[in-house]
Write a protein that holds these residues in place. Sequence first.
Motif, mmCIF file in Angstrom:
data_model
loop_
_atom_site.group_PDB
_atom_site.id
_atom_site.type_symbol
_atom_site.label_atom_id
_atom_site.label_comp_id
_atom_site.label_asym_id
_atom_site.label_seq_id
_atom_site.Cartn_x
_atom_site.Cartn_y
_atom_site.Cartn_z
ATOM 1 N N GLY A 193 0.846 -1.182 0.130
ATOM 2 C CA GLY A 193 0.049 -0.031 0.026
ATOM 3 C C GLY A 193 0.606 1.214 -0.025
ATOM 4 N N ALA A 194 1.971 1.217 -0.187
ATOM 5 C CA ALA A 194 3.041 2.159 -0.192
ATOM 6 C C ALA A 194 3.159 2.958 -1.715
ATOM 7 C CB ALA A 194 4.288 1.883 0.400
ATOM 8 N N THR A 195 3.822 4.192 -1.770
ATOM 9 C CA THR A 195 4.200 4.386 -3.106
ATOM 10 C C THR A 195 5.575 4.650 -3.203
ATOM 11 O OG1 THR A 195 1.977 5.699 -3.042
ATOM 12 C CG2 THR A 195 3.447 6.275 -4.694
ATOM 13 N N PRO A 196 6.335 3.738 -3.630
ATOM 14 C CA PRO A 196 7.947 3.755 -3.483
ATOM 15 C C PRO A 196 8.615 4.474 -4.722
ATOM 16 C CG PRO A 196 7.106 1.726 -4.417
ATOM 17 C CD PRO A 196 5.727 2.375 -4.084
ATOM 18 N N VAL A 197 9.796 4.531 -4.182
ATOM 19 C CA VAL A 197 10.633 5.840 -5.255
ATOM 20 C C VAL A 197 11.751 5.027 -5.643
ATOM 21 C CG1 VAL A 197 11.369 7.988 -5.762
ATOM 22 C CG2 VAL A 197 9.593 7.928 -3.900
ATOM 23 N N THR A 215 -16.553 -1.396 -6.157
ATOM 24 C CA THR A 215 -15.632 -2.427 -6.130
ATOM 25 C C THR A 215 -14.289 -1.968 -6.995
ATOM 26 O OG1 THR A 215 -16.643 -3.475 -7.739
ATOM 27 C CG2 THR A 215 -17.144 -4.101 -6.057
ATOM 28 N N HIS A 216 -13.316 -2.714 -6.737
ATOM 29 C CA HIS A 216 -11.935 -2.327 -7.586
ATOM 30 C C HIS A 216 -11.269 -3.851 -7.838
ATOM 31 C CE1 HIS A 216 -9.501 -3.454 -4.082
ATOM 32 N NE2 HIS A 216 -10.070 -2.801 -3.226
ATOM 33 N N ASP A 217 -10.391 -3.483 -8.862
ATOM 34 C CA ASP A 217 -9.755 -4.910 -9.216
ATOM 35 C C ASP A 217 -8.321 -5.121 -8.659
ATOM 36 O OD1 ASP A 217 -11.819 -5.688 -11.098
ATOM 37 O OD2 ASP A 217 -11.114 -4.351 -12.502
ATOM 38 N N GLY A 218 -8.181 -4.399 -7.495
ATOM 39 C CA GLY A 218 -6.780 -4.690 -6.874
ATOM 40 C C GLY A 218 -6.325 -3.466 -6.240
ATOM 41 N N VAL A 219 -5.896 -3.298 -4.963
ATOM 42 C CA VAL A 219 -5.456 -1.983 -4.473
ATOM 43 C C VAL A 219 -4.189 -1.565 -5.116
ATOM 44 C CG1 VAL A 219 -4.235 -1.430 -2.150
ATOM 45 C CG2 VAL A 219 -6.231 -2.767 -2.087
ATOM 46 N N ILE A 220 -3.337 -2.269 -5.818
ATOM 47 C CA ILE A 220 -2.270 -1.834 -6.422
ATOM 48 C C ILE A 220 -2.449 -0.943 -7.691
ATOM 49 C CG2 ILE A 220 -1.149 -3.925 -5.970
ATOM 50 C CD1 ILE A 220 -1.639 -4.786 -8.795
ATOM 51 N N HIS A 221 -4.009 -0.740 -7.990
ATOM 52 C CA HIS A 221 -4.027 0.296 -9.315
ATOM 53 C C HIS A 221 -4.575 1.700 -8.600
ATOM 54 C CE1 HIS A 221 -4.529 -2.875 -12.207
ATOM 55 N NE2 HIS A 221 -5.182 -3.776 -11.113
ATOM 56 N N TYR A 222 -4.340 1.683 -7.075
ATOM 57 C CA TYR A 222 -4.423 3.141 -6.592
ATOM 58 C C TYR A 222 -3.527 3.627 -5.643
ATOM 59 C CZ TYR A 222 -9.258 1.634 -7.869
ATOM 60 O OH TYR A 222 -10.260 0.989 -8.310
ATOM 61 N N ASP A 258 -6.044 0.100 2.739
ATOM 62 C CA ASP A 258 -5.944 -1.156 3.710
ATOM 63 C C ASP A 258 -5.830 -2.368 2.897
ATOM 64 O OD1 ASP A 258 -6.527 -2.844 5.410
ATOM 65 O OD2 ASP A 258 -8.151 -1.812 6.116
ATOM 66 N N VAL A 259 -4.575 -2.754 2.742
ATOM 67 C CA VAL A 259 -4.263 -3.812 1.841
ATOM 68 C C VAL A 259 -4.792 -5.246 2.690
ATOM 69 C CG1 VAL A 259 -2.145 -5.159 1.091
ATOM 70 C CG2 VAL A 259 -2.033 -2.686 1.137
ATOM 71 N N ASP A 260 -4.667 -5.264 3.936
ATOM 72 C CA ASP A 260 -4.965 -6.560 4.467
ATOM 73 C C ASP A 260 -6.537 -6.585 4.483
ATOM 74 O OD1 ASP A 260 -2.500 -7.004 5.834
ATOM 75 O OD2 ASP A 260 -2.974 -5.692 7.529
ATOM 76 N N ASN A 261 -7.348 -5.763 4.088
ATOM 77 C CA ASN A 261 -8.809 -5.983 4.031
ATOM 78 C C ASN A 261 -9.140 -5.654 2.725
ATOM 79 O OD1 ASN A 261 -9.626 -6.648 6.569
ATOM 80 N ND2 ASN A 261 -9.067 -4.277 7.275
ATOM 81 N N ARG A 262 -8.107 -5.420 1.861
ATOM 82 C CA ARG A 262 -8.377 -5.375 0.079
ATOM 83 C C ARG A 262 -9.258 -3.864 0.048
ATOM 84 N NH1 ARG A 262 -8.975 -10.653 0.351
ATOM 85 N NH2 ARG A 262 -11.083 -10.641 -0.471
ATOM 86 N N GLN A 263 -9.188 -2.997 0.815
ATOM 87 C CA GLN A 263 -10.374 -1.791 1.114
ATOM 88 C C GLN A 263 -9.361 -0.579 0.347
ATOM 89 O OE1 GLN A 263 -12.066 -1.307 4.670
ATOM 90 N NE2 GLN A 263 -13.584 -2.579 4.117
#
Length: 381
Positions: free
Chosen positions: A111-115, A251-258, A281-286
């Motif tokens: 759920g982070a935004t890495p550099v 709904t969404h298709d994956g937290v990685i898209h946000y 919220d990665v653990d709850n896929r929210q």
Amino acid sequence: MALDHTTGLNSLGFAKPPAETRVVVAMSGGVDSSVVAAKLAEEGYDVVGVTLQLYDHGAALAKKGACCAGIDIHDARRVAEEMGFPHYVLDYENIFKDAVIDEFADSYLAGATPVPCIRCNERVKFKDLLETARDLDADCMATGHYIQRKLGTHGPELHSAADTNRDQSYFLFSTTPEQLDFLRFPLGHLPSKDETRKLAARYGLPVADKPDSQDICFVPNGNYASVIEKLRPGAAEAGNIVDVDGNVLGTHDGVIHYTIGQRRGLGIGGLADPLYVVKLDVDNRQVIVGPKELLATRQVPVREINWLGDGAFTDEAERHVSVKVRSTRPPREAIIRPISATEATVELLTPEEGVSPGQACVFYETGGSRILGGGWIWKGA
């Protein structure tokens, strides 16, 4: 270029003629590092060009404008041949994957935004490549980064580039004092990128008109999610988009898209007021959304701090500085309160929107150009 009669030093700061000064130039194949290599060769330095192969050529060749792809290695070699200095290509694929790509994937999934460009400088270019330069008996290593190294009362200091539009200090905050002692940045004083291209044309370099790379080198077209899905198959698990009270809005298709602060592409139209991603919220896929004011952050927890200021980081209970929490934003006034030698809480005097774990928080001298260090924003943000 001979020695400066006033200081007795050459342009790289050594008390010997350029011909007796060996400098390894980190060459990406782009115009910036090519100009550095050509400039130093013309001045008579003992130049050795080194290019890193960071990932598979097959994939790289398909990506136009990527750093250190197959065409870039070819371009770096052509520049070396034109200017008459040796050039080596080093296979760093495994090192790059272990030190940069894997952490990028895992950080994004958390759920982070890495550099990753910062980690590449820290763990590959200014670590392994720098050690290779020492093994080649180099006096220093030069790069095409737009940043300045200046001598202060306590030794070398890191300063922002003269051209604020090209300044790369945000990506180099983790450079250590020991590394800074060995590094040189010959382009940092130039007033604009146009000057670099003029030099490239004057040296007759084949890359003089080559466009700048825009994306992270291993992320085609800036599509992070597609890269993550290739690196971690099955990582994109569907889930719900909810408001701050837990109400399901879609709904969404994956937290990685946000990403934190995102407004467009949420797929939850028809609401009276615009909503933004305020938390993942990665653990709850929210994907948690809310009004813009919830993005405002004043307290920023920072760790893995690299301190480049004078004295020990913990010498003072608090320090008034300016900080950047995103590479594209100007420095804003803040107060750093150290917790340990590598952790602190940063209070932003003016709240910032979209502060995200995984981004860097870089410290600057308020009203000046000196970079005082920085660290990584973590989960508490």
